[in-house]
Structure formats: structure tokens, C-alpha cells
Write an enzyme that holds these catalytic residues in place. Structure first.
Site, short mmCIF file in Angstrom:
data_model
loop_
_atom_site.label_atom_id
_atom_site.label_comp_id
_atom_site.label_asym_id
_atom_site.label_seq_id
_atom_site.Cartn_x
_atom_site.Cartn_y
_atom_site.Cartn_z
CG HIS A 45 -16.08 -41.42 -35.91
ND1 HIS A 45 -15.21 -42.04 -35.04
CD2 HIS A 45 -15.42 -40.33 -36.39
CE1 HIS A 45 -14.07 -41.36 -35.01
NE2 HIS A 45 -14.17 -40.33 -35.82
CG ASP A 174 -11.42 -48.14 -38.36
OD1 ASP A 174 -10.57 -47.28 -38.58
OD2 ASP A 174 -12.66 -47.90 -38.39
CG MET A 175 -4.89 -48.74 -36.45
SD MET A 175 -3.60 -49.79 -35.76
CE MET A 175 -2.31 -49.59 -36.99
CD1 TRP A 226 10.37 -46.24 -31.87
CD2 TRP A 226 10.19 -45.66 -29.73
NE1 TRP A 226 10.70 -47.34 -31.13
CE2 TRP A 226 10.60 -47.01 -29.79
CE3 TRP A 226 9.99 -45.08 -28.47
CZ2 TRP A 226 10.82 -47.79 -28.66
CZ3 TRP A 226 10.21 -45.86 -27.34
CH2 TRP A 226 10.63 -47.19 -27.44
CE LYS A 227 8.84 -50.68 -32.50
NZ LYS A 227 8.61 -52.09 -32.13
N GLY A 305 -12.08 -56.72 -35.42
CA GLY A 305 -13.41 -56.65 -36.02
C GLY A 305 -14.41 -57.62 -35.43
#
Length: 335
Positions: A45, A174-175, A226-227, A305
Site C-alpha cells: 500500500h 492490521d489484518m 470458516w471463522k 507490530g
């Protein structure tokens, strides 16, 4: 690969933004955020996404003159309309507003509709942590992956970012809800690298570590299977309700991803605990975490982090790492 000073990268980003008519403090903020993403090792990004961002400005898909506006309020909760403005600027403004609400109420929540891609969600969670608040934010997206048990794209990867203040370096989760974000897949494909673990399916329906195959099949795997699929749906639903904006299924009917919905939360943790208790608690948790014995002696166990902080320190000392071809492309942009 080569290294570029932080200010040089900022200036080059700003030069390009100015060339399309986007100038002033908001453009400088935008250039700074892109440069900080690259500085912190979030290459997906930084330079990687900047040309596409500039293209959106040129096509008038992003209105760089627009500012977000408050449309509803109820105590510590507010709804804002992004008015199709610059996603990075809208995000920065709304997290600032969440912190103002938290200063008055101990917690503040802003739902933002009709905004554009914010690039790196962690930037705004860190914005809160830098000011001493716990920062939480997430966004929905267009349809980017199938829910668990299907091959039909129905859910977004809906990135979630949480930052907790820590004097020695903030904790930052951050995911995306996909095992690997699209941006990460694009970077690894550009570098001709494979994934360390399967991140999706190839065009034959087999799990693969080839980022190019996953981008082609458009079948990324949700985190936790699935989670992650369920969490993506919940985040999308909450973003649409809190902001009063669009959900993923509506965004997916558009020609491209825009008018997304986001949520910004700031929590004044010290209002209840006091600064000393907050510091002691976070320190104790991190110190215990660091006592974990690594499976690989060459790889330390790091809290979320911490790896980013190491890259940031190296970037400040040696210059920001950039792909040579991307750097040359930036320098030639708008010349």
C-alpha cells in the site's frame, strides 16, 4: 531494490498529486501516509498502489476537493458521509473525530459511508495510539473471496486494525480477512516469490502457494477458514449498519470498488485505569509474550507490530526500501 530518503519519497508523491491538481495540506497528508506505508514495510500500500490511486483522481472517481461531513449524532456515536472524497484523508479526519468524542465520553465511534480505499488501515489505528488512545477501525470492500464452503465470491476481505499504546512501540494488529491481502499477493507476484503457506485456490480448485494463481482464480482463503468467513460477514454488516452506508453485496454490483463503509473507534483507556496501570499492564503482557521459546532460533517471537518497528528503524537509518522499477515509474509519472 534501492533505498530512498523519507522526505524524498514524500516530495515525489506530492509532486505527482500536485500535477493532477491535488494540492495543499490534505495532499501533503496523503503523500505522507503513502510514504509512511512504504517506510514501515507495507509495500502493498505504498508505491505499489500509488499509480492506481492517481488514476482514480484523474478519472474523477475520487473527488479530492470533497470533505467528509457529519450527518447524524447520538452521544459518542456519529455518522459521517465521505462524499466520495480521498479515502486516506477521510479516514484521518474520522479517527481524529473519534478521539475527540473519546476525550468527552471515554469512547468515540464514527461510522463513515461513501468513502474510498484508505490504503493501510493500520495507519489510522496507529494515529489513535500515538495520541494515547486504543484505536480500532475496519472497512468493508467489494466481493473478493468466497465464503467457506462455496466457490462463489460473496464476501470482502474487510481489513481490521487495532492499536494499543505502548511507549516502546505500539501493539498493532492490521489484518485482512483473507489469509493474504490482494496487495500482498500483488507484491509477491511482482517479486516472483511464493507464499510461505497456502493462501487460496488455483484455477483447478487446488490449494496453492502461487500468488499469481490466486489472483487469477480470485479464490483467496479466509483466515481460519470458516471463522474468517464469518468474521468478514460480521464486520461488513456492522460497517453498513453503523455508517448507514453500503454493504459488500451492494458494492460488488458496481463497476469498481468505491463508496465503501468504515468504522473508527477510539477508547480513552487511561480514563478508567490511569496511565501507570495501562503502562504496567501492557509491559507485563509483552514481557511474558517475549519469554516464548522460538521454534526457529533465527526468528524471534514478536508481538503484532514489532516487526514493523524494526523495518521502520532501518528505513529511518538507511533510507526506505523501494523496488527500482516502481521508483522509476513514479519519477516518470506526470512528467
Amino acid at each position: 531494490m534501492l533505498r530512498v530518503p523519507f522526505q524524498t519519497l514524500c516530495d515525489e508523491f506530492y509532486r505527482v498529486l500536485s500535477a493532477v491538481g491535488f494540492t495543499g495540506d490534505r495532499a501533503k497528508l496523503c503523500a505522507k501516509l503513502f510514504a509512511e506505508n512504504q517506510r514501515d514495510g507495507v509495500y502493498s500500500h505504498g508505491l505499489n498502489r500509488f499509480p492506481g490511486f492517481v488514476s482514480g483522481l484523474e478519472r474523477k472517481q475520487i473527488d479530492y476537493n470533497a470533505l467528509p461531513e457529519k450527518i447524524a449524532t447520538l452521544g459518542a456515536l456519529e455518522q459521517w458521509n465521505g462524499r466520495m472524497g480521498v479515502g486516506l484523508v477521510n479516514a484521518h479526519i474520522c479517527m481524529n473525530r473519534a478521539m475527540e468524542l473519546a476525550a468527552e465520553n471515554s469512547i468515540g465511534c464514527v461510522g463513515l459511508s461513501n468513502t474510498n480505499h484508505w490504503m493501510r488501515g493500520g495507519a489510522y489505528a496507529l494515529q489513535a495510539a500515538e495520541a494515547g488512545y486504543i484505536g480500532i477501525c475496519w472497512t468493508n470492500t467489494t466481493r473478493l473471496m468466497p465464503p467457506w464452503g462455496s466457490a462463489d465470491k460473496k464476501i470482502g476481505n474487510n481489513p481490521l486494525a487495532i492499536a494499543i499504546p505502548h511507549e516502546e512501540g505500539h501493539i498493532l494488529l492490521d489484518m485482512a480477512m483473507s489469509q493474504y491481502s490482494n496487495g500482498k499477493l500483488e507484491v509477491l507476484k511482482l517479486q516472483d516469490k511464493q507464499l510461505p503457506l497456502p493462501g487460496g485456490y488455483d484455477t483447478q480448485g487446488n490449494l496453492t502457494i502461487d500468488p499469481g494463481e490466486i489472483l487469477t482464480s480470485q479464490r483467496a482463503v479466509p483466515i481460519g477458514y470458516w471463522k474468517g468467513s464469518g468474521l468478514a460477514l460480521v464486520l461488513d454488516t456492522m460497517a453498513a449498519i453503523i455508517s448507514g452506508g453500503q454493504a459488500t453485496h451492494q458494492i460488488g454490483k458496481q463497476s469498481s470498488e468505491y463508496a465503501v463503509s468504515q468504522v473508527y473507534i477510539a477508547i480513552a483507556a487511561t480514563a478508567i485505569t490511569g496511565q501507570s496501570i495501562l503502562t504496567e499492564t501492557v509491559e507485563a503482557i509483552i514481557n511474558d509474550f517475549h519469554t516464548a521459546t522460538p521454534l526457529d532460533d533465527t526468528v524471534e517471537v514478536r508481538y503484532p507490530g514489532e516487526g514493523m518497528l524494526h523495518i521502520r528503524e532501518e528505513s529511518i537509518e538507511k533510507g526506505i526500501l523501494v523496488d527500482e522499477s516502481q521508483w522509476e515509474a513514479l519519477q516518470s509519472l506526470m512528467r
